[in-house]
Design an enzyme around this catalytic site. Structure first.
Site, PDB file in Angstrom:
ATOM      1  N   ASP B 231       3.395   6.250 -11.324  1.00 20.23           N
ATOM      2  CA  ASP B 231       2.579   6.941 -10.035  1.00 20.23           C
ATOM      3  C   ASP B 231       2.267   5.741  -9.028  1.00 20.23           C
ATOM      4  OD1 ASP B 231       0.974   9.074  -8.805  1.00 20.23           O
ATOM      5  OD2 ASP B 231      -0.628   7.599  -9.235  1.00 20.23           O
ATOM      6  N   LYS B 235       4.049   4.738  -5.167  1.00 19.60           N
ATOM      7  CA  LYS B 235       2.904   4.445  -4.145  1.00 19.60           C
ATOM      8  C   LYS B 235       3.196   3.207  -3.276  1.00 19.60           C
ATOM      9  CE  LYS B 235      -0.836   7.641  -5.502  1.00 19.60           C
ATOM     10  NZ  LYS B 235      -1.877   7.648  -6.481  1.00 19.60           N
TER      11      LYS B 235
END
Lengths: 373, 373
Positions: B231, B235
């Site tokens: 995750d 980003k």
């Protein structure tokens, strides 16, 4: 590739921010001329200082690369503001006026420019922190207010290039309830109190730190212009109004001045600095009182939105508080909102300086250019 | 007051973010219908979950106030993506597609939607952190890329509603040189390490803190989905690409997984959590090593722009460092740039949660609506 569209840029002010802006404008113009989808020719239509101007009555524009030498050799006087408005109004292409001054007269003329469809980008606090009537006239005329005129953007009027105003507008636009805005809004005050009472202990006498800040170029030429708190009060006025409070003026709420009453009659900044040590004892007492509570003193501004209260002055903060932990001359702005709960949305960084102030202006210009497409 | 313009909103996803968005949309629609200058009717044209949909073949739209009960009683299946694109393409008014899923198939269809002039706002990371080819296809089609199609905005794909992407874009657009981006990009990792090694000392065993975070709802249903670092890597991929680096995928740079190699074969999240205590000794050693240096361990991501290096993993930070001082489950993002010098521009606050994620989506929608005028 379609034919490039033309947008004219008129600039008032060529000081620290103005120079940095013109340099950024030159880079931006080169980039936009190459845009694959919306190639744009940005031309410098007009550039004025308080004494002289580059003025192209036939709307030819001036090369951005040589504005400095052109202006130096210019013998043209700046246009009076009503004439400038007329001149820009008759322009054959759209115009964005960039006001890089801190001049009240220019600010007062914004409604007239805007209602003629001229957009404005500016770091000038005076337009948004003066009388509430001026504020209302500006946003009644502006397209991003309730009007049909030009757009007005002023990110750099608070925190220079830091995304303070855009963030507050996003919070409000998306329906969040802003509860409190609090922070250190002055690079000078930040530097001064971070030196006067560092979180690690120590720090000099208050008057010595003021002189030190002045020597390092962190204050206005006359340090009283920082110490009176008006600059911070202006920024708080802007934020409070954006949050929906009808603040009458930057003097319509409590602002603590760090100029002792006894020194208000000083006739010069030097006279003031020479007498300031007389009051070091009082500042030391404040420092010690904070220290006893495990805190430090900082000069902050805050807006209590539901309570409709704005204030500016000294407050004490725990050593672990983000406001206490600030470094150098950084600004910090914390937004407490319904959505963000106990942990505020915080923005921090340099809140003064030519390059970062100009960055906010240039970013606003980019936004306006997109909207003018 | 001119006749209101009509803009259709098509929404995919009605989970935590989707629900919060629909509530904010309802407030926004009420406000825009009253706009003095550009009154706008925002209509919910289409709403789909993975199982059912509200679909108005005659483009009448559905009342925003009762979407939940309408959807509950709906027996309509969601349109396949190519059919949805055709349906939106034939709409009598402009359409904004709001993708509140984290679905790769929807993300893969963005170029097709955009090239039909449909704008997209979304918190879906998959579109911008998947293959570099998909990224290029999206921004080749989008009007705010090099295309002539719809606009695409994705503020909430990094740091939820925090102004991270808009700030990075402003830095790049105005010609600043971004040198380094560094921060804590996961609320889960933030909470986990702030509990595991608080700056004030103490903290529990790593495995106990993971279980605690899971119990408090700070992790995905299977905590491995947070601990593998993917995750955060997604980003960082997005930020690196916005800063100009041609990052191939979120697995094309070093990402430290906190799933011990020996536990990679665990067949369930529960099995994994049961065995994680075997590795507490290793994590304790890291903690003590940091402590000896007067530091704390944090899970961070960074982009070294000039060096073209992206990495994600554990790093040690001095107690006074803003990354160490972070509280709760907050995110922090620091931009080191040429203009900001040694003191980075820092943004901090909640980086997860339905309301604040939806806020970023709604703020993007407001921007797109302004551009569509």
């Amino acid at each position: 590739m379609s034919a490039p569209r033309q947008v004219f840029i008129a600039v008032i002010g060529a000081g620290g921010v103005g120079k940095a802006f013109l340099s950024q404008l030159s880079t931006l113009a080169a980039k936009l001329s190459q845009s694959p989808t919306t190639p744009t020719t940005l031309s410098l239509l007009y550039l004025a200082t308080s004494k002289k101007a580059l003025h192209s009555p036939s709307y030819d524009g001036f090369p951005l690369s040589s504005w400095e030498s052109s202006l130096q050799s210019s013998t043209t006087a700046p246009l009076a503001l009503p004439q400038l408005a007329e001149y820009l109004n008759e322009s054959p292409a759209k115009v964005v006026l960039v006001d890089n001054t801190s001049n009240q007269s220019v600010a007062d003329a914004y409604p007239s420019f805007l209602s003629k469809g001229i957009s404005i980008v500016t770091p000038n606090k005076k337009a948004f922190s003066g009388s509430y009537d001026l504020w209302k006239s500006i946003f009644t005329a502006a397209r991003n207010g309730s009007g049909t005129g030009g757009y007005v953007y002023h990110e750099s009027s608070v925190g220079a290039g830091l995304p303070v105003i855009s963030t507050l507008n996003d919070l409000v636009d998306t329906g969040d309830q802003v509860l409190k805005i609090e922070g250190v809004f002055s690079g000078t005050m930040s530097f001064l109190f971070n030196s006067f009472q560092p979180t690690t202990g120590g720090g000099g006498k208050f008057s010595a730190e003021v002189t030190n800040a002045k020597d390092k170029g962190y204050t206005e030429p006359d340090a009283r212009d920082d110490l009176n708190g008006l600059d911070v009060a202006r920024k708080l006025t802007i934020l409070a109004r954006l949050a929906g409070l009808p603040i009458e003026s930057p003097t319509s709420f409590p602002v603590q001045s760090l100029i002792p009453q006894e020194l208000e009659s000083c006739t010069s900044g030097d006279d003031f600095l020479a007498r300031l040590p007389e009051f070091d004892g009082k500042m030391d007492a404040l420092k010690q009182e904070a220290e006893k509570e495990g805190k430090v003193v900082r000069f902050v501004g805050s807006v209590d939105v539901p309570g409709q209260k704005v204030k500016v002055g000294l407050e004490k903060f725990d050593l672990g508080h983000p406001i206490a932990a600030l470094k150098g001359s950084d600004n910090i702005i914390a937004f407490y909102t319904e959505r963000y709960g106990d942990n505020p949305l915080i923005i921090q960084g340099a809140g003064a300086g030519g390059d970062v102030t100009a960055m906010g202006v240039t970013a606003d210009l980019v936004k306006v250019l997109r909207l003018l497409q």
